[in-house]
Design a protein around this motif. Structure first.
Motif, PDB file in Angstrom:
ATOM      1  N   LEU A 169      50.424 156.035 -85.321  1.00 16.07           N
ATOM      2  CA  LEU A 169      50.054 155.416 -86.594  1.00 16.07           C
ATOM      3  C   LEU A 169      51.231 154.725 -87.284  1.00 16.07           C
ATOM      4  CD1 LEU A 169      47.591 157.990 -88.201  1.00 16.07           C
ATOM      5  CD2 LEU A 169      47.053 155.745 -87.243  1.00 16.07           C
ATOM      6  N   ASN A 170      52.434 155.279 -87.124  1.00 19.65           N
ATOM      7  CA  ASN A 170      53.578 154.680 -87.819  1.00 19.65           C
ATOM      8  C   ASN A 170      53.989 153.328 -87.247  1.00 19.65           C
ATOM      9  OD1 ASN A 170      54.669 155.550 -85.434  1.00 19.65           O
ATOM     10  ND2 ASN A 170      56.345 156.712 -86.338  1.00 19.65           N
ATOM     11  N   ARG A 171      53.369 152.909 -86.135  1.00 18.75           N
ATOM     12  CA  ARG A 171      53.651 151.584 -85.567  1.00 18.75           C
ATOM     13  C   ARG A 171      52.803 150.500 -86.220  1.00 18.75           C
ATOM     14  NH1 ARG A 171      51.852 151.026 -80.646  1.00 18.75           N
ATOM     15  NH2 ARG A 171      53.300 149.370 -80.132  1.00 18.75           N
ATOM     16  N   HIS A 172      51.782 150.912 -86.972  1.00 24.75           N
ATOM     17  CA  HIS A 172      50.848 149.955 -87.562  1.00 24.75           C
ATOM     18  C   HIS A 172      51.314 149.491 -88.935  1.00 24.75           C
ATOM     19  CE1 HIS A 172      47.452 150.329 -84.661  1.00 24.75           C
ATOM     20  NE2 HIS A 172      48.033 151.502 -84.413  1.00 24.75           N
ATOM     21  N   SER A 173      50.745 148.362 -89.358  1.00 23.37           N
ATOM     22  CA  SER A 173      50.995 147.849 -90.703  1.00 23.37           C
ATOM     23  C   SER A 173      49.696 147.280 -91.254  1.00 23.37           C
ATOM     24  CB  SER A 173      52.068 146.762 -90.694  1.00 23.37           C
ATOM     25  OG  SER A 173      52.206 146.195 -91.982  1.00 23.37           O
ATOM     26  N   THR A 174      49.381 147.617 -92.485  1.00 22.77           N
ATOM     27  CA  THR A 174      48.133 147.157 -93.093  1.00 22.77           C
ATOM     28  C   THR A 174      48.331 145.906 -93.942  1.00 22.77           C
ATOM     29  OG1 THR A 174      47.351 149.442 -93.164  1.00 22.77           O
ATOM     30  CG2 THR A 174      46.218 147.879 -94.583  1.00 22.77           C
ATOM     31  N   PHE A 175      49.559 145.646 -94.383  1.00 21.01           N
ATOM     32  CA  PHE A 175      49.795 144.572 -95.347  1.00 21.01           C
ATOM     33  C   PHE A 175      50.661 143.428 -94.817  1.00 21.01           C
ATOM     34  CE2 PHE A 175      49.212 148.558 -97.730  1.00 21.01           C
ATOM     35  CZ  PHE A 175      48.084 148.216 -98.466  1.00 21.01           C
ATOM     36  N   ARG A 176      51.359 143.621 -93.705  1.00 22.52           N
ATOM     37  CA  ARG A 176      52.228 142.542 -93.229  1.00 22.52           C
ATOM     38  C   ARG A 176      52.044 142.334 -91.724  1.00 22.52           C
ATOM     39  NH1 ARG A 176      57.081 144.549 -90.945  1.00 22.52           N
ATOM     40  NH2 ARG A 176      57.200 146.834 -91.038  1.00 22.52           N
ATOM     41  N   TYR A 177      52.401 141.136 -91.274  1.00 21.42           N
ATOM     42  CA  TYR A 177      52.305 140.814 -89.852  1.00 21.42           C
ATOM     43  C   TYR A 177      53.512 141.405 -89.113  1.00 21.42           C
ATOM     44  CZ  TYR A 177      48.874 137.338 -91.430  1.00 21.42           C
ATOM     45  OH  TYR A 177      47.792 136.710 -91.987  1.00 21.42           O
ATOM     46  N   ILE A 178      53.251 142.129 -88.058  1.00 24.37           N
ATOM     47  CA  ILE A 178      54.334 142.754 -87.298  1.00 24.37           C
ATOM     48  C   ILE A 178      54.356 142.295 -85.839  1.00 24.37           C
ATOM     49  CG2 ILE A 178      54.468 144.817 -88.741  1.00 24.37           C
ATOM     50  CD1 ILE A 178      52.710 146.254 -86.695  1.00 24.37           C
ATOM     51  N   ASN A 179      53.307 141.564 -85.434  1.00 24.96           N
ATOM     52  CA  ASN A 179      53.210 141.077 -84.061  1.00 24.96           C
ATOM     53  C   ASN A 179      53.367 139.565 -84.074  1.00 24.96           C
ATOM     54  OD1 ASN A 179      51.889 139.902 -81.681  1.00 24.96           O
ATOM     55  ND2 ASN A 179      51.247 141.978 -81.195  1.00 24.96           N
ATOM     56  N   ASN A 180      54.278 139.062 -83.255  1.00 23.47           N
ATOM     57  CA  ASN A 180      54.503 137.618 -83.231  1.00 23.47           C
ATOM     58  C   ASN A 180      54.928 137.199 -81.828  1.00 23.47           C
ATOM     59  OD1 ASN A 180      56.610 135.230 -83.481  1.00 23.47           O
ATOM     60  ND2 ASN A 180      55.219 135.068 -85.215  1.00 23.47           N
ATOM     61  N   GLY A 181      54.192 136.251 -81.255  1.00 18.02           N
ATOM     62  CA  GLY A 181      54.580 135.701 -79.963  1.00 18.02           C
ATOM     63  C   GLY A 181      54.326 136.589 -78.771  1.00 18.02           C
ATOM     64  N   SER A 182      53.357 137.501 -78.864  1.00 22.01           N
ATOM     65  CA  SER A 182      53.070 138.370 -77.712  1.00 22.01           C
ATOM     66  C   SER A 182      52.411 137.604 -76.560  1.00 22.01           C
ATOM     67  CB  SER A 182      52.179 139.544 -78.140  1.00 22.01           C
ATOM     68  OG  SER A 182      50.942 139.075 -78.623  1.00 22.01           O
ATOM     69  N   ASN A 235      44.048 145.889 -87.671  1.00 23.51           N
ATOM     70  CA  ASN A 235      43.418 146.286 -88.932  1.00 23.51           C
ATOM     71  C   ASN A 235      42.923 147.730 -88.860  1.00 23.51           C
ATOM     72  OD1 ASN A 235      42.411 146.103 -91.512  1.00 23.51           O
ATOM     73  ND2 ASN A 235      40.569 144.971 -90.936  1.00 23.51           N
ATOM     74  N   ILE A 236      43.843 148.688 -88.772  1.00 24.82           N
ATOM     75  CA  ILE A 236      43.456 150.086 -88.618  1.00 24.82           C
ATOM     76  C   ILE A 236      42.742 150.609 -89.866  1.00 24.82           C
ATOM     77  CG2 ILE A 236      45.682 151.034 -89.420  1.00 24.82           C
ATOM     78  CD1 ILE A 236      45.330 153.151 -87.169  1.00 24.82           C
ATOM     79  N   LEU A 237      43.170 150.181 -91.042  1.00 28.25           N
ATOM     80  CA  LEU A 237      42.509 150.602 -92.276  1.00 28.25           C
ATOM     81  C   LEU A 237      41.132 149.965 -92.390  1.00 28.25           C
ATOM     82  CD1 LEU A 237      43.026 152.378 -94.756  1.00 28.25           C
ATOM     83  CD2 LEU A 237      43.879 150.355 -95.941  1.00 28.25           C
ATOM     84  N   GLY A 238      40.971 148.769 -91.814  1.00 27.68           N
ATOM     85  CA  GLY A 238      39.689 148.070 -91.862  1.00 27.68           C
ATOM     86  C   GLY A 238      38.593 148.746 -91.069  1.00 27.68           C
ATOM     87  N   LEU A 239      38.961 149.636 -90.140  1.00 27.94           N
ATOM     88  CA  LEU A 239      37.942 150.404 -89.423  1.00 27.94           C
ATOM     89  C   LEU A 239      37.132 151.252 -90.395  1.00 27.94           C
ATOM     90  CD1 LEU A 239      40.072 151.588 -86.360  1.00 27.94           C
ATOM     91  CD2 LEU A 239      38.250 149.872 -86.333  1.00 27.94           C
ATOM     92  N   VAL A 240      37.760 151.598 -91.534  1.00 24.84           N
ATOM     93  CA  VAL A 240      37.083 152.396 -92.558  1.00 24.84           C
ATOM     94  C   VAL A 240      36.597 151.506 -93.698  1.00 24.84           C
ATOM     95  CG1 VAL A 240      37.339 154.287 -94.202  1.00 24.84           C
ATOM     96  CG2 VAL A 240      38.494 154.395 -91.985  1.00 24.84           C
ATOM     97  N   THR A 241      37.475 150.632 -94.214  1.00 22.88           N
ATOM     98  CA  THR A 241      37.134 149.825 -95.386  1.00 22.88           C
ATOM     99  C   THR A 241      36.288 148.605 -95.049  1.00 22.88           C
ATOM    100  OG1 THR A 241      39.122 148.440 -95.220  1.00 22.88           O
ATOM    101  CG2 THR A 241      39.312 150.515 -96.449  1.00 22.88           C
ATOM    102  N   LYS A 242      36.323 148.157 -93.785  1.00 20.31           N
ATOM    103  CA  LYS A 242      35.571 146.986 -93.309  1.00 20.31           C
ATOM    104  C   LYS A 242      36.095 145.677 -93.897  1.00 20.31           C
ATOM    105  CE  LYS A 242      32.944 149.851 -91.143  1.00 20.31           C
ATOM    106  NZ  LYS A 242      33.158 150.068 -89.689  1.00 20.31           N
ATOM    107  N   HIS A 243      37.320 145.684 -94.386  1.00 23.53           N
ATOM    108  CA  HIS A 243      37.910 144.468 -94.954  1.00 23.53           C
ATOM    109  C   HIS A 243      39.339 144.290 -94.450  1.00 23.53           C
ATOM    110  CE1 HIS A 243      34.562 143.795 -97.711  1.00 23.53           C
ATOM    111  NE2 HIS A 243      34.599 145.087 -98.007  1.00 23.53           N
ATOM    112  N   SER A 244      39.833 143.051 -94.535  1.00 29.08           N
ATOM    113  CA  SER A 244      41.199 142.733 -94.129  1.00 29.08           C
ATOM    114  C   SER A 244      42.010 142.329 -95.346  1.00 29.08           C
ATOM    115  CB  SER A 244      41.207 141.586 -93.109  1.00 29.08           C
ATOM    116  OG  SER A 244      40.508 141.937 -91.943  1.00 29.08           O
ATOM    117  N   VAL A 245      43.241 142.815 -95.409  1.00 30.07           N
ATOM    118  CA  VAL A 245      44.129 142.449 -96.504  1.00 30.07           C
ATOM    119  C   VAL A 245      44.624 141.021 -96.320  1.00 30.07           C
ATOM    120  CG1 VAL A 245      46.305 143.012 -97.659  1.00 30.07           C
ATOM    121  CG2 VAL A 245      44.830 144.846 -96.829  1.00 30.07           C
ATOM    122  N   ARG A 246      44.889 140.616 -95.052  1.00 25.45           N
ATOM    123  CA  ARG A 246      45.321 139.249 -94.731  1.00 25.45           C
ATOM    124  C   ARG A 246      44.487 138.728 -93.567  1.00 25.45           C
ATOM    125  NH1 ARG A 246      51.812 138.986 -94.455  1.00 25.45           N
ATOM    126  NH2 ARG A 246      51.310 136.765 -94.499  1.00 25.45           N
TER     127      ARG A 246
END
Length: 355
Positions: A165-178, A293-304
């Motif tokens: 879980l600590n690898r995830h981010s709900t508010f910022r982009y952490i993956n780029n150029g994969s 969007n790990i939080l979105g699995l529950v809230t059904k919404h995206s922050v970004r």
């Protein structure tokens, strides 16, 4: 009596409110103490509730105890990891999880469920052979469900899920150029193929099986591929500890995480221009950045906009190209919806791969 009950619940909420303020700014020990205090209060309440039958009391005591164990694992592995890399969002999630036992207690108190009561002697004498056979089948199914539940919530699975879980981010982009240029070259070469391919998979990963408990579906992951040989599979996932969680390439071998893992492959007719539009959007996400969007699995919404989960991503790509064949808010789309909501048979079944 009603006034006493109301004051009792008011005291509970006031106590919990105070605990909530403390735990948001607290350490590991305080989180565990708060969860333990809540579990203890609820267990004592259950034991002294005269209107509860012994069977119901036993189930609730086990439930509250098990909840405390899961919370302790979550706090230790995810909220306060050994590497000291703490995330505020996980502390907030941990605080949100604390009132769940109170919610269960309230539901039981209001409903006074009779589902745990044993039948009377009179009722037992009227049970037919057909009912006995039906009950035997139910018992067998319940035992199977219990075994599956124990497997999903095994220590190894929980450590893997909470440790990730600590690898995830709900508010910022952490993956780029994969996705590298080789991927986009292969995808561009398949633009003349008049189909886009949908892969609905049952991987057997701990996260997938945990999601399955809530969705009650066998298949819990969705991906896209531009070519029929599935060399360009792409979706939102945890990154397999190779890439950060977000938009990532996938290979079929990675879907094989348990003995009975399987993959369903469908294709959807699409024009070259529509396919190119999906590819251009994926390239833009790859360049801009993404997160799962790990939080979105529950809230059904995206922050970004580029923070999505797998089925949300697949649906939005089809929507962007104008080939979404059912209407649903992207955050509410489940992987099996692509099959179950295909009322007009837009999808063509290709094959099933069993590992």
């Amino acid at each position: 009596m009603n006034n006493i009950l109301n004051y009792r619940y008011l005291l509970d909420y006031a106590t919990f409110g105070l605990l909530l303020v403390i735990v948001i700014f607290g350490n590991l020990a305080l989180f565990i103490l708060a969860a333990g205090f809540i579990a203890l209060i609820l267990i004592l309440r259950v034991l002294f509730m005269l209107q509860y039958r012994p069977q119901l009391k036993a189930v609730l005591v086990v439930t509250y105890s098990f909840s405390l164990i899961l919370q302790t694992i979550f706090y230790t592995m995810a909220v306060f990891p050994a590497d000291g890399n703490e995330h505020l969002i996980l502390r907030v999630i941990a605080a949100i999880l604390l009132p769940l036992p109170f919610l269960l207690d309230q539901i039981i108190s209001k409903s006074k469920s009779r589902s745990f009561y044993l039948p009377s002697v009179e009722n037992l004498t009227t049970i037919t052979f057909a009912e006995l056979k039906k009950n035997q089948a139910r018992l067998h199914q319940s035992l199977q469900n219990l075994q599956h539940f124990k497997h999903v919530f095994s220590t190894d699975n929980m450590q893997q899920i909470f440790g990730d879980l600590n690898r995830h981010s709900t508010f910022r982009y952490i993956n780029n150029g994969s996705l590298d240029q080789t991927y986009f070259k292969k995808a561009a070469e398949s633009l003349n193929d008049p189909y886009i391919y949908l892969i609905i998979s049952n991987t057997g990963s701990p996260a997938s099986e945990l999601i399955g408990l809530f969705t009650q579906k066998q298949f819990n992951h969705a991906s896209l591929s531009f070519d029929q040989d599935l060399q360009t599979i792409v979706s939102y996932n945890g990154g397999e500890r190779i890439y950060p969680p977000g938009l990532n390439p996938e290979i079929l071998q990675a879907f094989h995480k348990k003995a009975d893992a399987s993959v369903l492959i469908y294709r959807l007719r699409i024009t070259r221009a529509q396919k190119a539009k999906i590819l251009a959007t994926i390239q833009q996400i790859n360049d801009t950045g993404s997160a799962y969007n790990i939080l979105g699995l529950v809230t059904k919404h995206s922050v970004r906009s580029n923070i999505m989960f797998c089925s949300q991503f697949v649906y939005q790509m089809l929507q962007i190209a104008g080939v979404n064949y059912f209407e649903k808010k992207p955050g509410f789309v489940q992987p099996t919806d692509f099959i179950e909501l295909d009322y007009h048979r837009q999808l063509e079944y290709v094959s099933e791969i069993k590992f």
